[in-house]
Scaffold this motif. Structure first.
Motif, PDB file in Angstrom:
ATOM      1  N   GLU A   1       0.869  -1.170   0.000  1.00  0.00           N
ATOM      2  CA  GLU A   1       0.000   0.000   0.000  1.00  0.00           C
ATOM      3  C   GLU A   1       0.910   1.225   0.000  1.00  0.00           C
ATOM      4  O   GLU A   1       1.445   1.602   1.036  1.00  0.00           O
ATOM      5  CB  GLU A   1      -0.914  -0.014   1.218  1.00  0.00           C
ATOM      6  N   HIS A   2       1.072   1.826  -1.180  1.00  0.00           N
ATOM      7  CA  HIS A   2       2.066   2.884  -1.342  1.00  0.00           C
ATOM      8  C   HIS A   2       1.794   4.116  -0.479  1.00  0.00           C
ATOM      9  O   HIS A   2       2.717   4.667   0.106  1.00  0.00           O
ATOM     10  CB  HIS A   2       2.202   3.265  -2.824  1.00  0.00           C
ATOM     11  N   GLU A   3       0.564   4.538  -0.376  1.00  0.00           N
ATOM     12  CA  GLU A   3       0.271   5.721   0.443  1.00  0.00           C
ATOM     13  C   GLU A   3       0.551   5.456   1.913  1.00  0.00           C
ATOM     14  O   GLU A   3       1.077   6.309   2.615  1.00  0.00           O
ATOM     15  CB  GLU A   3      -1.172   6.190   0.237  1.00  0.00           C
ATOM     16  N   LYS A   4       0.189   4.263   2.362  1.00  0.00           N
ATOM     17  CA  LYS A   4       0.433   3.890   3.759  1.00  0.00           C
ATOM     18  C   LYS A   4       1.941   3.837   4.022  1.00  0.00           C
ATOM     19  O   LYS A   4       2.425   4.361   5.024  1.00  0.00           O
ATOM     20  CB  LYS A   4      -0.206   2.537   4.068  1.00  0.00           C
ATOM     21  N   ARG A   5       2.687   3.231   3.092  1.00  0.00           N
ATOM     22  CA  ARG A   5       4.138   3.132   3.265  1.00  0.00           C
ATOM     23  C   ARG A   5       4.776   4.519   3.239  1.00  0.00           C
ATOM     24  O   ARG A   5       5.659   4.820   4.044  1.00  0.00           O
ATOM     25  CB  ARG A   5       4.765   2.254   2.190  1.00  0.00           C
ATOM     26  N   LYS A   6       4.319   5.371   2.345  1.00  0.00           N
ATOM     27  CA  LYS A   6       4.855   6.739   2.272  1.00  0.00           C
ATOM     28  C   LYS A   6       4.620   7.474   3.582  1.00  0.00           C
ATOM     29  O   LYS A   6       5.514   8.146   4.107  1.00  0.00           O
ATOM     30  CB  LYS A   6       4.195   7.490   1.103  1.00  0.00           C
TER      31      LYS A   6
ATOM     32  N   GLU B   1       4.261   6.136   6.556  1.00  0.00           N
ATOM     33  CA  GLU B   1       5.148   5.544   7.561  1.00  0.00           C
ATOM     34  C   GLU B   1       6.580   6.046   7.399  1.00  0.00           C
ATOM     35  O   GLU B   1       7.266   6.331   8.378  1.00  0.00           O
ATOM     36  CB  GLU B   1       5.110   4.016   7.458  1.00  0.00           C
ATOM     37  N   ILE B   2       7.029   6.155   6.152  1.00  0.00           N
ATOM     38  CA  ILE B   2       8.374   6.674   5.893  1.00  0.00           C
ATOM     39  C   ILE B   2       8.495   8.094   6.432  1.00  0.00           C
ATOM     40  O   ILE B   2       9.475   8.440   7.099  1.00  0.00           O
ATOM     41  CB  ILE B   2       8.707   6.637   4.377  1.00  0.00           C
TER      42      ILE B   2
ATOM     43  N   ARG C   1      16.241   3.386   9.187  1.00  0.00           N
ATOM     44  CA  ARG C   1      15.211   3.573  10.216  1.00  0.00           C
ATOM     45  C   ARG C   1      13.869   3.018   9.746  1.00  0.00           C
ATOM     46  O   ARG C   1      13.084   2.524  10.543  1.00  0.00           O
ATOM     47  CB  ARG C   1      15.082   5.058  10.560  1.00  0.00           C
ATOM     48  N   CYS C   2      13.627   3.085   8.447  1.00  0.00           N
ATOM     49  CA  CYS C   2      12.363   2.603   7.892  1.00  0.00           C
ATOM     50  C   CYS C   2      12.391   1.103   7.603  1.00  0.00           C
ATOM     51  O   CYS C   2      11.354   0.514   7.282  1.00  0.00           O
ATOM     52  CB  CYS C   2      12.032   3.362   6.608  1.00  0.00           C
ATOM     53  N   GLY C   3      13.571   0.498   7.683  1.00  0.00           N
ATOM     54  CA  GLY C   3      13.681  -0.928   7.404  1.00  0.00           C
ATOM     55  C   GLY C   3      13.523  -1.271   5.933  1.00  0.00           C
ATOM     56  O   GLY C   3      13.012  -2.323   5.566  1.00  0.00           O
ATOM     57  N   ILE C   4      13.972  -0.337   5.075  1.00  0.00           N
ATOM     58  CA  ILE C   4      13.898  -0.546   3.630  1.00  0.00           C
ATOM     59  C   ILE C   4      15.250  -0.208   3.012  1.00  0.00           C
ATOM     60  O   ILE C   4      16.126   0.339   3.673  1.00  0.00           O
ATOM     61  CB  ILE C   4      12.782   0.317   2.972  1.00  0.00           C
ATOM     62  N   THR C   5      15.413  -0.518   1.737  1.00  0.00           N
ATOM     63  CA  THR C   5      16.658  -0.181   1.051  1.00  0.00           C
ATOM     64  C   THR C   5      16.586   1.251   0.521  1.00  0.00           C
ATOM     65  O   THR C   5      15.499   1.824   0.386  1.00  0.00           O
ATOM     66  CB  THR C   5      16.905  -1.136  -0.141  1.00  0.00           C
TER      67      THR C   5
ATOM     68  N   GLN D   1       3.097  17.057   6.406  1.00  0.00           N
ATOM     69  CA  GLN D   1       2.215  16.079   7.049  1.00  0.00           C
ATOM     70  C   GLN D   1       1.909  16.499   8.488  1.00  0.00           C
ATOM     71  O   GLN D   1       0.767  16.430   8.937  1.00  0.00           O
ATOM     72  CB  GLN D   1       2.882  14.704   7.024  1.00  0.00           C
ATOM     73  N   MET D   2       2.933  16.956   9.225  1.00  0.00           N
ATOM     74  CA  MET D   2       2.724  17.397  10.595  1.00  0.00           C
ATOM     75  C   MET D   2       1.756  18.584  10.637  1.00  0.00           C
ATOM     76  O   MET D   2       0.841  18.632  11.457  1.00  0.00           O
ATOM     77  CB  MET D   2       4.047  17.787  11.245  1.00  0.00           C
ATOM     78  N   MET D   3       1.960  19.545   9.727  1.00  0.00           N
ATOM     79  CA  MET D   3       1.098  20.731   9.687  1.00  0.00           C
ATOM     80  C   MET D   3      -0.337  20.345   9.333  1.00  0.00           C
ATOM     81  O   MET D   3      -1.284  20.869   9.915  1.00  0.00           O
ATOM     82  CB  MET D   3       1.629  21.750   8.679  1.00  0.00           C
TER      83      MET D   3
END
Length: 197
Positions: free
Chosen positions: A6-11, A13-14, A38-42, A63-65
């Motif tokens: 799920e690309h949006e979900k992964r983005k 999380e990143i 930190r994200c556990g990806i390459t 995203q925070m804003m």
């Protein structure tokens, strides 16, 4: 069986994890590899989502804003509360969020100083990120004036004054490392008292 990503979900999380890396390491010391670790990806996978660390940093702040703006919008849209009460709650919420994210604001300050050194306009970057927040504040001030709760004041000048309080709070928390936010809440209270009709 192939894994469905799920690309949006992964983005999302990143971006959350990357924000922690920026807070822990500081903008200058963060690398694409540190974020990927930190994200556990390459790094290759990280490049699917983002071009560089600057893009990740800016998206993380955005995203925070957006999360903060959604919270504030809910407060403002509750018309059962008076505009005065809503404004106090909005400002307390903003100061509270600034306190929670004071390390991040230190990182943002360093980023803005670096941006200025490259000849770019840091004010433009900040303005782009806070335009919705300022709109929400104006909306609340206008509602208070229309309802007779606030004096007939310049919405623009009042917004500027309130935003100056927010900037001052961020500076005190992130640069001066002040811990006492009760003082900041008092300034908010005095400001809103001065607006009340």
């Amino acid at each position: 069986m192939a894994t469905i990503v799920e690309h949006e979900k992964r983005k999302h999380e990143i971006l959350q994890r990357a924000l922690d890396v920026f807070i822990d390491e500081g903008y200058e010391d963060v690398t694409f590899q540190k974020i990927a670790d930190r994200c556990g990806i390459t790094r290759t996978t990280l490049y699917i989502y983002f071009k560089n660390k600057r893009e990740i940093f800016l998206w993380s702040i955005k995203q925070m804003m957006e999360n903060m703006e959604q919270t504030l919008a809910k407060i403002i849209q509750d018309t059962t509360a008076s505009a005065e009460r809503a404004l106090r709650e909005v400002l307390r919420n903003i100061i509270s969020e600034c306190e929670k994210n004071k390390k991040l604001f230190s990182v943002i300050l360093v980023y803005l100083i670096q941006l200025q050194k490259t000849g770019k306009d840091p004010e433009r970057q900040v303005r782009r990120r806070i335009i919705r927040l300022r709109h929400l504040l104006s909306e609340l001030i206008i509602r208070g004036i229309r309802n007779g709760e606030f004096k007939h004041v310049s919405v623009k000048n009042t917004n500027e004054m309130i935003y100056s309080i927010i900037e001052s709070s961020i500076f005190k928390l992130s640069v001066l490392n002040q811990e006492n936010i009760a003082e900041m809440y008092n300034v908010v209270s005095i400001t809103v008292d001065g607006m009340t009709a």
